[in-house]
Write a protein that holds these residues in place. Structure first.
Motif, PDB file in Angstrom:
ATOM      1  N   ASP A 103     -14.379  18.435 -14.049  1.00  0.00           N
ATOM      2  CA  ASP A 103     -15.760  18.812 -14.342  1.00  0.00           C
ATOM      3  C   ASP A 103     -16.465  17.611 -14.969  1.00  0.00           C
ATOM      4  N   SER A 139     -19.557  17.259 -15.442  1.00  0.00           N
ATOM      5  CA  SER A 139     -20.744  17.588 -16.232  1.00  0.00           C
ATOM      6  C   SER A 139     -20.457  17.456 -17.723  1.00  0.00           C
ATOM      7  N   GLN A 140     -19.180  17.347 -18.079  1.00  0.00           N
ATOM      8  CA  GLN A 140     -18.762  17.161 -19.460  1.00  0.00           C
ATOM      9  C   GLN A 140     -18.264  15.725 -19.647  1.00  0.00           C
TER      10      GLN A 140
END
Length: 292
Positions: free
Chosen positions: A115, A117-118
């Motif tokens: 992920d 987005s982190q």
């Protein structure tokens, strides 16, 4: 070399039952079927026995692949997640051992797909990954299983992107049954040279995946297969070569692999079988040096 195929080539979901594909891959001439390991945990003991029996009856070896979820990440900074990951791995390894599996490959040291987005912590994730794999290696060895750490492209993982990084990770783990796994699709994105990457892995290469630059079966793209085959023979690689094509849209597989258009050219199952058979013959010739 032994040549295989990941059954997900025909499927849209990772959780599909692999049993129906064992006879198919044998009929197509393969030596190996690769399965998604973690879904065995939801199968009954009787069903796992059925898969094992079918593989034996068809003289098919089974290898396994695994992309752990974020909740089962051995490199997580959260100790509870690492603990859950360890329990998950132990259950999974016990189950694949029932199929006489001796190789499990994938982003075992991390999770997949990452992920982004982190924020990511490459140094911390790598250190925790080395620790997690080191602690798991003896458990796997007692079951006769090699842990093959896959080198993935930058869009799918941040910890290990090149053969050089894979070798350094495996050497830091320092266990005989922890090895490097290379995949031609990822190599095409990250490596300066296919042959140099294979030579870098050398005797630490424990598993090898093939797929074209466009994720079609070998022979339907532009990768330098003769160069790849020459390098594999140069290092005397004798393990499994498993093609991992993804050509169908839809489902969890299409979403995770980012297959946004039909790469099969509208093929039905019979045509997909034919393409797999032809890719197998091509692979035996260019990778294994089979002149027959």
């Amino acid at each position: 070399m032994k040549f295989g195929i990941y059954y997900s080539y025909w499927e849209q979901e990772w959780s599909a039952d692999c049993l129906r594909y064992v006879e198919k891959v044998a009929r197509l001439g393969f030596d190996v079927i690769e399965i998604a390991a973690h879904h065995l945990n939801s199968f009954s003991a009787d069903h796992i026995d059925d898969i094992a029996r079918c593989a034996r009856d068809n003289n098919i070896a089974v290898t396994s692949g695994l992309g752990p979820s974020q909740e089962r990440n051995l490199s997580s900074p959260d100790a509870d997640i690492r603990k859950a990951g360890r329990a998950f791995f132990e259950e999974t390894l016990v189950n694949i051992a029932k199929l006489d599996v001796h190789i499990i490959g994938g982003a075992l040291h991390s999770y997949w797909p990452v992920d982004y987005s982190q924020p990511v912590d490459k140094e911390g994730d790598r250190a925790r990954g080395v620790e997690g794999i080191s602690s798991l290696a003896d458990f796997a060895a007692d079951l006769g299983i090699d842990l093959c750490i896959e080198v993935l492209n930058r869009f799918e993982n941040h910890v290990i992107n090149t053969a050089e990084e894979g070798v350094a990770f495996v050497r830091d783990v320092g266990k005989d049954n922890v090895k490097v796994m290379l995949d031609t699709f990822h190599m095409n994105i990250e490596e300066d040279s296919f042959s140099a990457a294979i030579r870098t892995a050398g005797p630490l290469l424990g598993h090898f995946h093939t797929g074209e630059n466009n994720r079609r079966v070998p022979g339907k793209g532009r990768l330098p297969w003769h160069e790849i085959g020459a390098a594999l023979r140069e290092i005397d690689y004798r393990g499994a070569v498993v093609m991992e094509p993804f050509v169908k849209t839809g489902g969890g597989i299409g979403r995770d692999i980012r297959v946004w258009r039909d790469l099969s050219d509208g093929a039905d199952e019979a045509k997909m079988d034919q393409d797999a058979r032809e890719a197998l013959a091509f692979s035996r010739y260019v990778l294994g040096g089979d002149k027959g």
